[in-house]
Write a protein that holds these residues in place. Structure first.
Motif, PDB file in Angstrom:
ATOM      1  N   GLN A  56       0.727  -1.149  -0.109  1.00  0.00           N
ATOM      2  CA  GLN A  56      -0.219   0.012  -0.127  1.00  0.00           C
ATOM      3  C   GLN A  56       0.837   1.253   0.116  1.00  0.00           C
ATOM      4  OE1 GLN A  56      -2.636  -0.256   3.384  1.00  0.00           O
ATOM      5  NE2 GLN A  56      -3.787  -2.012   2.526  1.00  0.00           N
ATOM      6  N   CYS A  57       2.027   1.291   0.745  1.00  0.00           N
ATOM      7  CA  CYS A  57       2.822   2.441   0.752  1.00  0.00           C
ATOM      8  C   CYS A  57       3.957   2.499  -0.250  1.00  0.00           C
ATOM      9  CB  CYS A  57       3.388   2.581   2.104  1.00  0.00           C
ATOM     10  SG  CYS A  57       2.273   2.749   3.363  1.00  0.00           S
ATOM     11  N   GLY A  58       4.178   1.396  -1.083  1.00  0.00           N
ATOM     12  CA  GLY A  58       5.141   1.578  -2.124  1.00  0.00           C
ATOM     13  C   GLY A  58       6.736   1.188  -1.558  1.00  0.00           C
ATOM     14  N   VAL A  59       6.785   0.222  -0.451  1.00  0.00           N
ATOM     15  CA  VAL A  59       8.013  -0.072  -0.144  1.00  0.00           C
ATOM     16  C   VAL A  59       8.091  -1.528   0.309  1.00  0.00           C
ATOM     17  CG1 VAL A  59       8.358   2.352   1.239  1.00  0.00           C
ATOM     18  CG2 VAL A  59       7.199   0.440   2.487  1.00  0.00           C
ATOM     19  N   ASN A  79      10.668  -2.072  13.998  1.00  0.00           N
ATOM     20  CA  ASN A  79      11.974  -2.396  15.070  1.00  0.00           C
ATOM     21  C   ASN A  79      12.887  -1.071  15.454  1.00  0.00           C
ATOM     22  OD1 ASN A  79      11.354  -5.341  15.665  1.00  0.00           O
ATOM     23  ND2 ASN A  79      11.579  -5.411  13.355  1.00  0.00           N
ATOM     24  N   ASN A  80      12.289  -0.034  14.767  1.00  0.00           N
ATOM     25  CA  ASN A  80      12.988   1.271  15.532  1.00  0.00           C
ATOM     26  C   ASN A  80      14.592   1.442  14.849  1.00  0.00           C
ATOM     27  OD1 ASN A  80      10.914   2.399  16.775  1.00  0.00           O
ATOM     28  ND2 ASN A  80      11.371   1.016  18.364  1.00  0.00           N
ATOM     29  N   LYS A  81      14.679   0.568  13.660  1.00  0.00           N
ATOM     30  CA  LYS A  81      16.134   0.588  13.142  1.00  0.00           C
ATOM     31  C   LYS A  81      16.007   1.366  11.884  1.00  0.00           C
ATOM     32  CE  LYS A  81      16.939  -4.097  14.629  1.00  0.00           C
ATOM     33  NZ  LYS A  81      17.357  -5.254  14.087  1.00  0.00           N
ATOM     34  N   TYR A  82      14.995   2.025  11.599  1.00  0.00           N
ATOM     35  CA  TYR A  82      14.867   2.925  10.218  1.00  0.00           C
ATOM     36  C   TYR A  82      14.035   4.008  10.677  1.00  0.00           C
ATOM     37  CZ  TYR A  82      13.957   4.610   5.661  1.00  0.00           C
ATOM     38  OH  TYR A  82      13.658   5.205   4.433  1.00  0.00           O
ATOM     39  N   ASP A  83      14.150   5.180  10.410  1.00  0.00           N
ATOM     40  CA  ASP A  83      13.116   6.467  10.406  1.00  0.00           C
ATOM     41  C   ASP A  83      12.570   6.675   9.018  1.00  0.00           C
ATOM     42  OD1 ASP A  83      13.370   6.827  13.315  1.00  0.00           O
ATOM     43  OD2 ASP A  83      15.110   8.272  12.997  1.00  0.00           O
ATOM     44  N   PRO A  84      11.287   6.618   8.865  1.00  0.00           N
ATOM     45  CA  PRO A  84      10.867   6.701   7.558  1.00  0.00           C
ATOM     46  C   PRO A  84      11.026   8.432   7.010  1.00  0.00           C
ATOM     47  CG  PRO A  84       9.069   6.617   8.883  1.00  0.00           C
ATOM     48  CD  PRO A  84      10.177   6.468   9.898  1.00  0.00           C
ATOM     49  N   THR A  85      10.960   8.496   5.628  1.00  0.00           N
ATOM     50  CA  THR A  85      10.974   9.824   5.155  1.00  0.00           C
ATOM     51  C   THR A  85       9.812  10.426   5.736  1.00  0.00           C
ATOM     52  OG1 THR A  85       9.895   8.955   3.278  1.00  0.00           O
ATOM     53  CG2 THR A  85      12.499   9.304   3.368  1.00  0.00           C
ATOM     54  N   LEU A  86       9.551  11.858   5.483  1.00  0.00           N
ATOM     55  CA  LEU A  86       8.414  12.595   5.944  1.00  0.00           C
ATOM     56  C   LEU A  86       6.951  11.843   4.979  1.00  0.00           C
ATOM     57  CD1 LEU A  86       6.896  14.389   7.415  1.00  0.00           C
ATOM     58  CD2 LEU A  86       7.596  16.248   5.916  1.00  0.00           C
ATOM     59  N   SER A  87       7.649  11.731   3.536  1.00  0.00           N
ATOM     60  CA  SER A  87       6.763  11.332   2.677  1.00  0.00           C
ATOM     61  C   SER A  87       6.013   9.858   3.132  1.00  0.00           C
ATOM     62  CB  SER A  87       7.426  11.189   1.384  1.00  0.00           C
ATOM     63  OG  SER A  87       6.556  10.532   0.435  1.00  0.00           O
ATOM     64  N   LEU A  88       6.984   9.011   3.539  1.00  0.00           N
ATOM     65  CA  LEU A  88       6.511   7.422   4.020  1.00  0.00           C
ATOM     66  C   LEU A  88       5.714   7.691   5.159  1.00  0.00           C
ATOM     67  CD1 LEU A  88       6.347   4.678   3.604  1.00  0.00           C
ATOM     68  CD2 LEU A  88       8.727   4.541   4.513  1.00  0.00           C
ATOM     69  N   PHE A 112       4.056   7.990  15.647  1.00  0.00           N
ATOM     70  CA  PHE A 112       5.493   8.443  16.307  1.00  0.00           C
ATOM     71  C   PHE A 112       5.566   9.006  17.181  1.00  0.00           C
ATOM     72  CE2 PHE A 112       5.304   7.713  11.616  1.00  0.00           C
ATOM     73  CZ  PHE A 112       6.396   6.755  11.395  1.00  0.00           C
ATOM     74  N   HIS A 113       6.734   8.865  18.269  1.00  0.00           N
ATOM     75  CA  HIS A 113       7.053   9.395  19.484  1.00  0.00           C
ATOM     76  C   HIS A 113       8.407   9.858  19.302  1.00  0.00           C
ATOM     77  CE1 HIS A 113       3.248   7.861  21.132  1.00  0.00           C
ATOM     78  NE2 HIS A 113       3.493   6.728  20.603  1.00  0.00           N
ATOM     79  N   TYR A 114       8.844  11.102  19.417  1.00  0.00           N
ATOM     80  CA  TYR A 114      10.201  11.526  19.210  1.00  0.00           C
ATOM     81  C   TYR A 114      10.718  11.527  20.740  1.00  0.00           C
ATOM     82  CZ  TYR A 114      14.240  14.500  18.600  1.00  0.00           C
ATOM     83  OH  TYR A 114      15.555  14.980  18.888  1.00  0.00           O
ATOM     84  N   GLU A 115      11.818  11.028  21.067  1.00  0.00           N
ATOM     85  CA  GLU A 115      12.527  10.938  22.298  1.00  0.00           C
ATOM     86  C   GLU A 115      13.802  11.459  22.075  1.00  0.00           C
ATOM     87  OE1 GLU A 115      12.564   7.092  23.899  1.00  0.00           O
ATOM     88  OE2 GLU A 115      10.137   7.097  24.149  1.00  0.00           O
ATOM     89  N   GLU A 116      14.319  12.695  22.791  1.00  0.00           N
ATOM     90  CA  GLU A 116      15.544  13.202  22.607  1.00  0.00           C
ATOM     91  C   GLU A 116      16.496  12.311  23.248  1.00  0.00           C
ATOM     92  OE1 GLU A 116      16.627  17.302  23.319  1.00  0.00           O
ATOM     93  OE2 GLU A 116      14.399  17.822  22.966  1.00  0.00           O
ATOM     94  N   GLU A 117      17.618  12.154  22.445  1.00  0.00           N
ATOM     95  CA  GLU A 117      18.893  11.168  22.946  1.00  0.00           C
ATOM     96  C   GLU A 117      19.552  12.092  23.944  1.00  0.00           C
ATOM     97  OE1 GLU A 117      20.884   9.023  19.987  1.00  0.00           O
ATOM     98  OE2 GLU A 117      19.080   8.472  18.877  1.00  0.00           O
ATOM     99  N   ARG A 154       8.683  -5.083   2.520  1.00  0.00           N
ATOM    100  CA  ARG A 154       8.248  -5.448   3.758  1.00  0.00           C
ATOM    101  C   ARG A 154       9.471  -5.259   4.641  1.00  0.00           C
ATOM    102  NH1 ARG A 154       9.608  -9.102   7.029  1.00  0.00           N
ATOM    103  NH2 ARG A 154      11.009 -10.170   5.616  1.00  0.00           N
ATOM    104  N   GLN A 155      10.708  -5.541   4.281  1.00  0.00           N
ATOM    105  CA  GLN A 155      11.879  -5.195   5.172  1.00  0.00           C
ATOM    106  C   GLN A 155      11.881  -3.804   5.581  1.00  0.00           C
ATOM    107  OE1 GLN A 155      11.454  -6.744   2.109  1.00  0.00           O
ATOM    108  NE2 GLN A 155      12.728  -8.949   2.254  1.00  0.00           N
ATOM    109  N   THR A 156      11.170  -2.756   4.724  1.00  0.00           N
ATOM    110  CA  THR A 156      11.209  -1.549   5.248  1.00  0.00           C
ATOM    111  C   THR A 156      10.415  -1.595   6.252  1.00  0.00           C
ATOM    112  OG1 THR A 156      12.045  -0.556   2.862  1.00  0.00           O
ATOM    113  CG2 THR A 156      10.734   0.791   4.541  1.00  0.00           C
ATOM    114  N   ILE A 157       9.208  -2.027   6.207  1.00  0.00           N
ATOM    115  CA  ILE A 157       8.042  -1.883   7.376  1.00  0.00           C
ATOM    116  C   ILE A 157       8.819  -2.623   8.375  1.00  0.00           C
ATOM    117  CG2 ILE A 157       5.798  -2.448   7.833  1.00  0.00           C
ATOM    118  CD1 ILE A 157       5.805  -0.375   5.869  1.00  0.00           C
ATOM    119  N   ASN A 158       9.350  -3.716   8.471  1.00  0.00           N
ATOM    120  CA  ASN A 158       9.917  -4.342   9.467  1.00  0.00           C
ATOM    121  C   ASN A 158      10.846  -3.494  10.339  1.00  0.00           C
ATOM    122  OD1 ASN A 158      12.155  -6.203  10.678  1.00  0.00           O
ATOM    123  ND2 ASN A 158      10.199  -7.277  10.744  1.00  0.00           N
TER     124      ASN A 158
END
Length: 67
Positions: free
Chosen positions: A22-25, A35-44, A60-65, A27-31
Motif C-alpha cells: 500500500q505504501c510502495g515499499v 523495530n526502530n532501526k529506520y526512521d521513515p521519510t516524511l513522505s513515507l 510516532f513518538h520523538y524521544e531526545e537522545e 516488507r523489510q522497510t516496514i519491519n
C-alpha cells in the motif's frame, strides 16, 4: 524515534507485506521501521498515516537522545 505502527497494523489485521504494498515499499522497510532501526521519510510517514488511518502524532513518538 519510537512508533506504534506494529500495534496499529495488527489491530487492523494487516500484514507487513500488505502495508508495504500500500505504501510502495518493501516488507523489510516496514519491519525496520517497526523495530526502530529506520526512521521513515516524511513522505513515507504520511503514507503510513493514511493507510493506517491514524494521525502521524499517534504513530510516532520523538524521544531526545541524551547528550
Amino acid at each position: 524515534m519510537k512508533n506504534n505502527i506494529r500495534v496499529i497494523r495488527k489491530g487492523l489485521k494487516l500484514s507487513q507485506e500488505e502495508l508495504a504494498k500500500q505504501c510502495g515499499v518493501t516488507r523489510q522497510t516496514i519491519n525496520a521501521i517497526e523495530n526502530n532501526k529506520y526512521d521513515p521519510t516524511l513522505s513515507l510517514a504520511y503514507k503510513l498515516s493514511k493507510h493506517l488511518n491514524t494521525p502521524i502524532e499517534k504513530l510516532f513518538h520523538y524521544e531526545e537522545e541524551p547528550i
